[in-house]
Scaffold this active site. Structure first.
Site, PDB file in Angstrom:
ATOM      1  N   GLY A 249       0.724  -1.309  -0.006  1.00 57.47           N
ATOM      2  CA  GLY A 249      -0.211  -0.040  -0.038  1.00 57.47           C
ATOM      3  C   GLY A 249       0.751   1.413  -0.101  1.00 57.47           C
ATOM      4  N   GLU A 291       4.688  -6.540   1.039  1.00 52.00           N
ATOM      5  CA  GLU A 291       4.087  -6.808  -0.639  1.00 52.00           C
ATOM      6  C   GLU A 291       4.126  -5.468  -1.273  1.00 52.00           C
ATOM      7  OE1 GLU A 291       1.550 -10.649   1.573  1.00 52.00           O
ATOM      8  OE2 GLU A 291       0.556  -8.626   1.109  1.00 52.00           O
ATOM      9  N   PRO A 292       5.078  -4.894  -1.705  1.00 48.60           N
ATOM     10  CA  PRO A 292       4.723  -3.881  -2.733  1.00 48.60           C
ATOM     11  C   PRO A 292       4.376  -4.167  -4.089  1.00 48.60           C
ATOM     12  CG  PRO A 292       7.332  -4.356  -1.938  1.00 48.60           C
ATOM     13  CD  PRO A 292       6.511  -5.007  -1.254  1.00 48.60           C
ATOM     14  N   ARG A 294       2.397  -1.761  -6.512  1.00 48.33           N
ATOM     15  CA  ARG A 294       2.054  -0.401  -7.220  1.00 48.33           C
ATOM     16  C   ARG A 294       3.666   0.375  -6.977  1.00 48.33           C
ATOM     17  NH1 ARG A 294      -2.492   2.768  -7.238  1.00 48.33           N
ATOM     18  NH2 ARG A 294      -3.118   1.492  -5.442  1.00 48.33           N
ATOM     19  N   ARG A 331      -8.661   2.961 -14.379  1.00 48.77           N
ATOM     20  CA  ARG A 331      -8.599   3.770 -12.983  1.00 48.77           C
ATOM     21  C   ARG A 331      -9.245   5.091 -12.991  1.00 48.77           C
ATOM     22  NH1 ARG A 331      -4.558   4.804 -10.742  1.00 48.77           N
ATOM     23  NH2 ARG A 331      -5.406   4.405  -8.465  1.00 48.77           N
ATOM     24  N   TYR A 335     -12.154   4.589 -10.186  1.00 47.47           N
ATOM     25  CA  TYR A 335     -11.607   5.366  -8.979  1.00 47.47           C
ATOM     26  C   TYR A 335     -11.685   6.747  -9.109  1.00 47.47           C
ATOM     27  CZ  TYR A 335     -10.048   0.435  -7.601  1.00 47.47           C
ATOM     28  OH  TYR A 335      -9.607  -0.713  -7.308  1.00 47.47           O
ATOM     29  N   CYS A 362     -17.131   4.014 -26.083  1.00 45.40           N
ATOM     30  CA  CYS A 362     -18.538   4.670 -26.301  1.00 45.40           C
ATOM     31  C   CYS A 362     -19.068   4.689 -25.009  1.00 45.40           C
ATOM     32  CB  CYS A 362     -19.312   3.485 -27.178  1.00 45.40           C
ATOM     33  SG  CYS A 362     -20.860   4.467 -27.795  1.00 45.40           S
ATOM     34  N   GLU A 363     -18.308   5.387 -24.094  1.00 47.29           N
ATOM     35  CA  GLU A 363     -18.989   5.925 -22.771  1.00 47.29           C
ATOM     36  C   GLU A 363     -18.427   7.532 -22.244  1.00 47.29           C
ATOM     37  OE1 GLU A 363     -20.592   4.172 -20.308  1.00 47.29           O
ATOM     38  OE2 GLU A 363     -20.611   2.160 -21.578  1.00 47.29           O
ATOM     39  N   TYR A 391      -1.634  -1.633 -12.593  1.00 44.31           N
ATOM     40  CA  TYR A 391      -3.294  -1.666 -12.586  1.00 44.31           C
ATOM     41  C   TYR A 391      -3.848  -0.989 -13.801  1.00 44.31           C
ATOM     42  CZ  TYR A 391      -2.635  -3.033  -7.745  1.00 44.31           C
ATOM     43  OH  TYR A 391      -2.308  -3.581  -6.422  1.00 44.31           O
TER      44      TYR A 391
END
Length: 435
Positions: A249, A291-292, A294, A331, A335, A362-363, A391
């Site tokens: 994180g 646990e890296p 990102r 993302r 997010y 198409c959004e 990601y």
């Protein structure tokens, strides 16, 4: 010249450069959209964690969280850097095996492990399974009996910490789909099932308090809470943890508003806190795992796009469309994540305008960047979006039947294609006729 806040330079031709390679040449050679990674930055990030543990003379394991970006080539780099590896599915484990990743350094996660995933993990003699629920225990017991094996495990617990982060990436608070709750006795129940087990070797605890964390206090508080529980288990059952996994994180810089700490800061604070509690409890200091994901690959990657249609709405905004979008970087839509970008043709050109970068799906929600300061933009220019190494590829989709983009690794002036661009035949290869 170094681009502000990002580890890339402008070359003598005035073009954005990554890993000693001209981004315009890469776009011409491989097409766009294109994911490009500077492998030297991946190595620097990994070593920042590993070397800090070494400097502090602490037993530790740094496990790359492969969900951030998992390909054979990426896992080969992780192997070269002597990292361990987290996987949470058969697909991620299969990729690790294809990369010839050392099986004893693989750890399996997941809040809903299938019987087949557990079977595959045990058959391949991976190093550790992180137990997330009571069903995990039952399925592991059954499979160990069938294969006549034993395995090391960690017990994932939720310390009940709430962080100022997007609710969808807040995993350590009390209301979470992950792990056993420490406050309501669930963790104690699981511990009682595993302590002194015949075939399951409980090595210690695991927790993960969130993502994109820019401070160290949360880790210190989590360690305090873990040791509150461990002290009870020590006094009642003489249980001494061999391993304490503090998850990942660790935040990275996406925009100039982000102020990540050096990777070493997270390590030092965690080590000091674990050491303090171990000494107070008068037990050997457990091996620390982190646990890296990102923070190892995020800022090492950029995505290159070609500018297409430009639509100016007077008095409202100017939309600049690119040949990718939410299909290669979900993302921003998922997010509301923010990114920075430059025109790779001339990153140093004078800013004259503010535009919004639109994807081609198409959004209406397929917007990569709102209100990006730019110089004059022309059709066919190359846009480089920073910090897309985590990601993006791993969450890519075939929405609108768009093929997945290619991935190129660059290091010391050498480029190598590590994931081919999908062809239209690949998009329909699993379709069956109804005629």
């Amino acid at each position: 010249m170094i681009i502000d806040h990002h580890p890339f330079q402008v070359n003598r031709n005035g073009h954005l450069e990554i890993g000693g390679m001209d981004t315009l040449e890469l776009a011409k050679k491989y097409g766009t959209p294109l994911y490009v990674y500077d492998v030297s930055i991946i190595r620097q990030n990994a070593r920042a964690f590993v070397n800090t543990f070494k400097e502090m003379n602490v037993k530790a394991k740094v496990a790359y969280a492969s969900k951030a970006f998992s390909t054979i080539a990426m896992l080969q780099v992780a192997k070269q850097e002597n990292l361990c590896l987290d996987v949470i599915s058969e697909g991620e484990l299969y990729t690790a095996l294809k990369a010839d990743f050392p099986r004893e350094r693989i750890h399996m996660h997941g809040n809903n492990k299938s019987h087949q995933e557990i079977k595959m993990a045990i058959e391949n003699n991976i190093g550790c399974i992180v137990i997330d629920n009571l069903l995990d225990i039952k399925l592991i017991e059954e499979e160990l009996t069938r294969q006549n094996k034993t395995i090391d495990v960690l017990l994932r617990v939720t310390p009940g910490i709430e962080l100022k982060t997007h609710q969808y990436i807040m995993t350590g608070n009390e209301d979470s789909k992950f792990g056993f709750n420490l406050q309501n006795g669930q963790a104690k129940e699981a511990f009682n099932l595993l302590n002194q087990h015949d075939t399951i070797n409980l090595k210690g605890l695991h927790c993960h308090i969130g993502s994109q964390i820019f401070e160290t206090e949360g880790f210190r508080v989590a360690i305090d809470i873990l040791f509150d529980e461990l002290s009870n288990w020590y006094s009642e059952y003489d249980f001494i943890p061999e391993v304490l996994n503090l998850g990942g994180g660790f935040g990275i810089r996406y925009t100039k508003e982000d102020e990540p700490l050096p990777h070493s800061d997270y390590v030092r604070v965690s080590v000091d806190a674990v050491k303090k509690h171990s000494e107070a409890l008068q037990i050997p200091m457990p091996e620390i795992w982190i646990e890296p994901g990102r923070s190892i690959v995020g800022n090492a990657g950029i995505t290159l796009y070609t500018i297409g249609a430009i639509k100016n709405i007077p008095g409202v905004r100017e939309y600049v469309s690119v040949d990718g979008g939410m299909t290669d970087n979900i993302r921003p839509a998922l997010y509301q994540a923010k990114f920075e970008a430059v025109i790779a043709n001339n990153p140093n050109a004078k800013v004259t305008n503010e535009v919004s970068i639109a994807g081609k799906a198409c959004e209406s929600g397929d917007m990569l960047i709102w209100d990006l300061p730019v110089p004059k933009i022309n059709y066919g220019d190359i846009l480089a979006v920073f910090s897309t190494g985590a990601y993006s590829y791993s969450m890519a989709s075939h929405y609108n039947r768009l093929p997945n983009a290619a991935v190129v690794f660059v290091e010391d002036g050498v480029d190598k294609l590590v994931v081919e661009r999908e062809k239209f035949e690949d998009v329909v290869k699993n379709d069956l006729s109804y005629e």
